[in-house]
Design an enzyme around this catalytic site. Sequence first.
Site, mmCIF file in Angstrom:
data_model
loop_
_atom_site.group_PDB
_atom_site.id
_atom_site.type_symbol
_atom_site.label_atom_id
_atom_site.label_comp_id
_atom_site.label_asym_id
_atom_site.label_seq_id
_atom_site.Cartn_x
_atom_site.Cartn_y
_atom_site.Cartn_z
ATOM 1 N N HIS A 399 0.820 -1.204 0.000
ATOM 2 C CA HIS A 399 0.000 0.000 0.000
ATOM 3 C C HIS A 399 0.861 1.265 0.000
ATOM 4 O O HIS A 399 0.649 2.182 -0.794
ATOM 5 C CB HIS A 399 -0.921 -0.028 1.237
ATOM 6 C CG HIS A 399 -1.771 1.184 1.353
ATOM 7 N ND1 HIS A 399 -1.390 2.289 2.090
ATOM 8 C CD2 HIS A 399 -2.964 1.493 0.803
ATOM 9 C CE1 HIS A 399 -2.329 3.214 1.992
ATOM 10 N NE2 HIS A 399 -3.305 2.749 1.223
ATOM 11 N N ARG A 542 -11.426 -1.263 -11.850
ATOM 12 C CA ARG A 542 -11.497 -2.603 -11.271
ATOM 13 C C ARG A 542 -12.510 -2.618 -10.143
ATOM 14 O O ARG A 542 -12.544 -1.692 -9.326
ATOM 15 C CB ARG A 542 -10.112 -2.998 -10.746
ATOM 16 C CG ARG A 542 -10.060 -4.404 -10.243
ATOM 17 C CD ARG A 542 -8.654 -4.783 -9.872
ATOM 18 N NE ARG A 542 -8.233 -4.132 -8.632
ATOM 19 C CZ ARG A 542 -7.048 -4.334 -8.085
ATOM 20 N NH1 ARG A 542 -6.150 -5.114 -8.673
ATOM 21 N NH2 ARG A 542 -6.730 -3.753 -6.965
ATOM 22 N N GLY A 660 -2.151 -9.219 -13.457
ATOM 23 C CA GLY A 660 -1.888 -8.605 -12.160
ATOM 24 C C GLY A 660 -0.715 -9.381 -11.576
ATOM 25 O O GLY A 660 -0.885 -10.314 -10.793
ATOM 26 N N THR A 661 0.471 -8.993 -12.011
ATOM 27 C CA THR A 661 1.650 -9.797 -11.639
ATOM 28 C C THR A 661 1.972 -9.718 -10.151
ATOM 29 O O THR A 661 2.609 -10.617 -9.611
ATOM 30 C CB THR A 661 2.882 -9.354 -12.445
ATOM 31 O OG1 THR A 661 2.875 -7.926 -12.504
ATOM 32 C CG2 THR A 661 2.872 -9.927 -13.839
ATOM 33 N N ASN A 662 1.521 -8.652 -9.478
ATOM 34 C CA ASN A 662 1.808 -8.570 -8.043
ATOM 35 C C ASN A 662 1.279 -9.816 -7.357
ATOM 36 O O ASN A 662 1.955 -10.422 -6.511
ATOM 37 C CB ASN A 662 1.136 -7.344 -7.423
ATOM 38 C CG ASN A 662 1.547 -6.054 -8.117
ATOM 39 O OD1 ASN A 662 2.551 -6.045 -8.821
ATOM 40 N ND2 ASN A 662 0.792 -5.002 -7.911
ATOM 41 N N CYS A 710 -0.946 -4.856 -15.538
ATOM 42 C CA CYS A 710 -1.080 -3.683 -14.677
ATOM 43 C C CYS A 710 -0.371 -3.892 -13.345
ATOM 44 O O CYS A 710 -0.406 -3.042 -12.472
ATOM 45 C CB CYS A 710 -2.541 -3.313 -14.467
ATOM 46 S SG CYS A 710 -3.513 -4.654 -13.783
HETATM 47 C C1 PEP Z 1 -1.741 -7.134 -9.159
HETATM 48 O O1 PEP Z 1 -2.068 -8.080 -8.454
HETATM 49 O O2 PEP Z 1 -0.750 -7.147 -9.912
HETATM 50 C C2 PEP Z 1 -2.539 -5.906 -9.158
HETATM 51 C C3 PEP Z 1 -2.327 -4.949 -10.021
HETATM 52 O O3 PEP Z 1 -3.469 -5.781 -8.172
HETATM 53 P P1 PEP Z 1 -3.145 -5.325 -6.677
HETATM 54 O O4 PEP Z 1 -1.731 -4.855 -6.627
HETATM 55 O O5 PEP Z 1 -4.107 -4.257 -6.346
HETATM 56 O O6 PEP Z 1 -3.387 -6.601 -5.927
HETATM 57 MG MG MG Z 2 -3.903 -8.027 -7.387
#
Ligand code: PEP
Ligand code: MG
Length: 763
Positions: A399, A542, A660-662, A710
């Site tokens: 965050h 989203r 959503g690679t994170n 993203c």
């Molecule tokens: C991700 O998971 O890559 C993503 C963009 O979503 P968040 O970071 O909000 O989980």
């Molecule tokens: Mg995500």
Amino acid sequence: MKEVPNILWLEEIRKEDIISVGGKGASLGEMASIGLPVPKAFVVTAQAFRRFLVETDLEKKIFASFERLDVEDNAALEKAADKAKALVLKAKMPASLRDDIKKAYKKMDNNDLIVAVRSSATAEDLPDASFAGQQETYLNIKGEANLLLSIQQCWASLYGARAIYYRARQGFDDSTVNIAVVVQQLVHSEKAGVMFTSHPITGEPSTIIEGSWGLGEAVVSGSVSPDKYVFDQRTEKVVDTLISNKKVEIIADGDHGTKLADVPKDRQDKQVLSDAEVAKLAMYGKIAENHYGVPQDVEWGIVSGTTYILQSRPITTIGSKKGAKGMSGNTGSANILIKGQGAAPGIASGKVVIIRDVKDTSAVKEGDILVTKMTNPDMVPAMRKVAAIVTDEGGMTCHAAIVSRELGTPAVVGTKTATAILKNGQLITVDGELGLIYEGAIAPAAASPAAGPATQAVVAHAPIITATSVKVNVSIPEAATRAAATGADGVGLLRIEHLILGLNKTPGWFIQNKKEEEFVKELHDGIKIVLDAFPGKPVWVRTLDAPTDEFRNMKGGESEPHEHNPMLGWRGIRRDLQSPDQFRLQVEAFKRLWNEGYENLGIMFPMVSHPDQFIRGKEMMRGWGVDVEKVTLGIMIEIPSSAIMIEDFLKCGIKFASFGTNDLIQYTLAIDRNNENVADMYNPQHPAVLTLIHNAIQMCRAYDVEVSICGQAGSDPKMASWLVEHGITSLSANIDAIAKIREAVAKTEKRIILEAARSKDAE
Ligand code: PEP
Ligand code: MG
């Protein structure tokens, strides 16, 4: 062949003359030839040195003593070196050579010009065989006699013990190695330093300049902590300025040589270079880089408002972490207190305010440095005020990292110990690029992030056109203007949870307290701000994706379930499908926007793991009156199952998919993305992750459906380049990364086109 004269003037020299004038001489000649402001100079050629050795009979004497020398025998080496040096120093220079030097000196400025005499070995300063630093330089030389002596001293330095040893180990034959000597007007620099024309580690087009008072030797030798300036070649703006406390300077010592002197108190903390001077230096640096075709390491000096370029040679450190030390390590005598991950670029100083509980945020004042275990959405108002943010926990996608990047506030995350080590009220400096926290205030007050530099840094100077769309991520509506200023091709991810969490009440609270309209309105208004900033460009919003722990501190959060692992818990589309009211309110806000004519609004479902979830979501929307076949609905690929089953999703009619690679990385590798203890194993380039991405891209392309990214990995130029090579159709990056991503994409596209053309030619 024409005989090379004893003296060559700078104007006559080109880089091909390296054999006669050495690396330094050739480089100066080359720089003068392209119009860089190089102080006047002549070179006593290598041939002149050879004539000196021959005519004085030294050639035989010196090399005979080297013949049986065992360079590993230290005593013998020192003895041979001393003898050779003494022979060179005592020998009488041939009259014709003396006359040529004297004539040249006189021609420079009537015999009393103060010069620097620098050796220029014929193998020195070359990228492959750096002899740098093994020969001498004599500064502040005035008058014929001193000049002749210094030249002879330069020649003698060719036979220093270290130089002889080095040549022997490298297999050079001493009897053939020559030395040239550059005699150059000494610029009595009032300020001077070094410049890397591109970033020394990444090669990005950021010019890094270090400068201090007096002669540049103070910076080169590391005897002073110089100021540091970063100039973005793309936006043509100074994007970072770090003022150091400059205690000493090197200045001329009477008629001969230099000395180290204390800098008077009133100049110690004064900024050395103006923005205009930085821009001018960066422009000269660019000219040198373009001419040589590789980034340069440049020495410069300024006197009475005139800028001089003193030396330029290739940077050899790009791509190798080792070399980075030279520049960034010089952030001076400044004491590094802690290290973490640089999560949002920029440098800022301020007073520490430690926040252990959200209730403490009232203590945060404008310009403070917020230090906390981990930020959460209800801290955003405080995060807006501060000059920088430091957290114990978290990685590049936490965050604190996401919000700081959007606010343009420097941030360092995952320090582990910041809240334990730092003290309330303590003055510190945060480097959000390198991830370092320094003791004391070493950044200028003007570097306050929210306003100038950070905004300027993201404004694209001349937009590069790419076939692959480069979009931007937005989480807080107030970042929309900055995001749009990048010239991005749309918004590839608008995270609405930041907007909702900022309301400080859970969606459940609004529903239970019959305040549904208030919720819908807030959501509608927040999204509208972003849509208005991107007229006619796609904006993918989203649906809500907040883990239960993030709701806990909000009004209504008491009824949130306690989950052992919120990351794997009740979040994303799975929660919305089970909480129809919560989903319905979001859809109501979208519907109003579509009705208002925002056709560019697309909706993206997070955390889908099975096509059924997409179908159910779509049907619920249809039930609430949305023309689901007309509007743009797509999915995030965050769970390996959705990457593996992508064809089934495509058959269900998704209009786009975005990696959503994170999350995809954390779920593929079982690495908690916010856990600093395993952060080093969080590898976006893990073959398993790349395979999932590659396969999903190919499938989306086969169905002619837009495929994007993203996650944070899309803000890494290397990864962007890989994705373009593998056929991705769009990317969405952080605000601060847009310029470099666009550049990486453009380069990759050009390369692909060129390669295709070449292979066609070859057919
Ligand atoms: C991700 O998971 O890559 C993503 C963009 O979503 P968040 O970071 O909000 O989980
Ligand atoms: Mg995500």
